[in-house]
Write a protein that holds these residues in place. Structure first.
Motif, PDB file in Angstrom:
ATOM      1  N   ASN A 177       4.735  97.315 129.684  1.00  0.00           N
ATOM      2  CA  ASN A 177       5.655  96.824 128.677  1.00  0.00           C
ATOM      3  C   ASN A 177       6.969  96.443 129.125  1.00  0.00           C
ATOM      4  O   ASN A 177       7.664  96.937 129.561  1.00  0.00           O
TER       5      ASN A 177
ATOM      6  N   ILE B 143       9.559  95.422 127.653  1.00  0.00           N
ATOM      7  CA  ILE B 143      10.969  95.844 127.042  1.00  0.00           C
ATOM      8  C   ILE B 143      11.289  97.114 127.862  1.00  0.00           C
ATOM      9  O   ILE B 143      12.553  97.359 128.241  1.00  0.00           O
ATOM     10  N   MET B 144      10.404  97.995 128.027  1.00  0.00           N
ATOM     11  CA  MET B 144      10.756  99.284 128.694  1.00  0.00           C
ATOM     12  C   MET B 144      11.220  98.892 130.165  1.00  0.00           C
ATOM     13  O   MET B 144      12.002  99.882 130.846  1.00  0.00           O
TER      14      MET B 144
ATOM     15  N   VAL C 294      11.267  87.055 126.662  1.00  0.00           N
ATOM     16  CA  VAL C 294      10.404  88.161 125.965  1.00  0.00           C
ATOM     17  C   VAL C 294       9.914  87.323 124.601  1.00  0.00           C
ATOM     18  O   VAL C 294       8.896  87.386 124.235  1.00  0.00           O
ATOM     19  N   VAL C 295      10.895  86.839 123.909  1.00  0.00           N
ATOM     20  CA  VAL C 295      10.720  86.200 122.825  1.00  0.00           C
ATOM     21  C   VAL C 295       9.761  85.066 122.942  1.00  0.00           C
ATOM     22  O   VAL C 295       8.793  84.894 122.060  1.00  0.00           O
ATOM     23  N   TYR C 296      10.227  84.196 123.738  1.00  0.00           N
ATOM     24  CA  TYR C 296       9.251  83.159 124.138  1.00  0.00           C
ATOM     25  C   TYR C 296       7.830  83.514 124.486  1.00  0.00           C
ATOM     26  O   TYR C 296       6.789  82.914 124.014  1.00  0.00           O
TER      27      TYR C 296
ATOM     28  N   HIS D 278       6.362  86.273 123.460  1.00  0.00           N
ATOM     29  CA  HIS D 278       5.718  86.908 122.446  1.00  0.00           C
ATOM     30  C   HIS D 278       5.486  85.770 121.417  1.00  0.00           C
ATOM     31  O   HIS D 278       4.592  86.072 120.787  1.00  0.00           O
ATOM     32  N   ARG D 279       6.038  84.812 121.387  1.00  0.00           N
ATOM     33  CA  ARG D 279       5.840  83.587 120.542  1.00  0.00           C
ATOM     34  C   ARG D 279       4.379  82.935 120.899  1.00  0.00           C
ATOM     35  O   ARG D 279       3.552  82.303 120.207  1.00  0.00           O
TER      36      ARG D 279
ATOM     37  N   VAL E 164       3.670  92.039 124.193  1.00  0.00           N
ATOM     38  CA  VAL E 164       4.648  92.269 125.228  1.00  0.00           C
ATOM     39  C   VAL E 164       3.968  92.942 126.468  1.00  0.00           C
ATOM     40  O   VAL E 164       4.638  93.263 127.167  1.00  0.00           O
TER      41      VAL E 164
END
Lengths: 102, 161
Positions: free
Chosen positions: A29, A31-32, A82-84, A86-87, A92
């Motif tokens: 993950n 984010i973690m 991360v946003v890119y 995920h798009r 994630v």
């Protein structure tokens, strides 16, 4: 304050070990993993501030300020990435980002 | 009195971090981490660094963690039941590494190197600012360039195409 420096260093190294464990355990993950890096950098900042207070020199506090600027830059770039990602992949999970695997 | 406060804050810090890294949802982990960062800011204040304590609250707990929270809520991650919790197999190397760090700590404490006298000296903001802008002026410039690069990079990564 009458706390020995070694106790500050013990707290900092326990926190660093927790951050390291977070990065290694949650390696699926993104984010973690970033949260684990934050924990480790905060442990390092505690070490710097403790040393600075122990020797009475401002350099440690200065370096923790630099570390804070570094962390804000790193987090803004990493979260934009991360946003890119995920798009593109709608996830994630790091195991999904294998397009460069031969 | 201050020493007692320090140990209470250390306990809050370590327990908060432990709950953060074992939380099932990322949002809960962020909230636990904000708690532990507030405790860390108070520890900085006790260690005679009021400016760093203020920056810790403003930048870390106030800006970076809120940025994390924004991104987690913006991404609409799948429901927490589907979010893979690490198995024991994944925790094993993490426990091994953390155990190595703790073991090194225990060995270091048992060897009893030389007792440094306890006591901290408070550094006034005047001395801090003097060292920052007189001695490390180049570093301030480098950091400002770095923040500019991060801004440009984030804009580049986040643009619509």
């Amino acid at each position: 304050m009458s706390v020995p420096l070694s106790h500050v260093l013990i707290v900092a190294s326990l926190m660093f070990a927790m951050g390291l464990g977070c990065v290694v355990a949650w390696r699926a993950n993104v984010i973690m993993m970033l949260i684990g890096i934050e924990i480790m950098l905060n442990a390092v900042m505690l070490t710097f501030v403790g040393g600075s207070a122990h020797w009475g020199i401002a350099d440690g506090q200065l370096f923790s300020l630099m570390l804070m600027a570094l962390t804000s830059a790193e987090v803004s770039l990493a979260l934009a990435m991360v946003v890119y990602l995920h798009r593109r992949k709608q996830t994630v999970n790091t195991d999904q980002f294998d397009s460069m695997k031969g | 009195m201050e020493a007692t406060l320090f140990y209470i804050l250390a306990a809050v810090l370590l327990i908060g971090t432990l709950l953060a890294i074992t939380a099932r949802q990322a949002v809960r982990s962020i909230v636990y981490l904000v708690t532990s960062f507030f405790a860390l800011a108070l520890m900085f204040y006790l260690l005679g660094a009021p400016l760093i304590a203020a920056f810790e609250v403003i930048i870390y707990a106030g800006a970076i963690m809120v940025l994390f929270l924004f991104v987690i809520m913006m991404l609409e991650l799948e429901s927490p039941e589907k979010l893979a919790k690490p198995h024991f197999k994944n925790w094993l190397p993490a426990l091994l590494l953390a155990g190595a760090v703790v073991g090194a700590l225990v060995v270091l404490l048992c060897s009893r190197l030389q007792a440094v006298p306890p006591g901290f000296t408070e550094i006034p903001v005047r001395q801090f600012a003097f060292a920052l802008f007189k001695q490390y002026g180049v570093a301030v410039e480098v950091v400002s360039m770095q923040l500019l690069f991060a801004l440009v990079g984030a804009l580049y990564l986040g643009r619509r195409r």
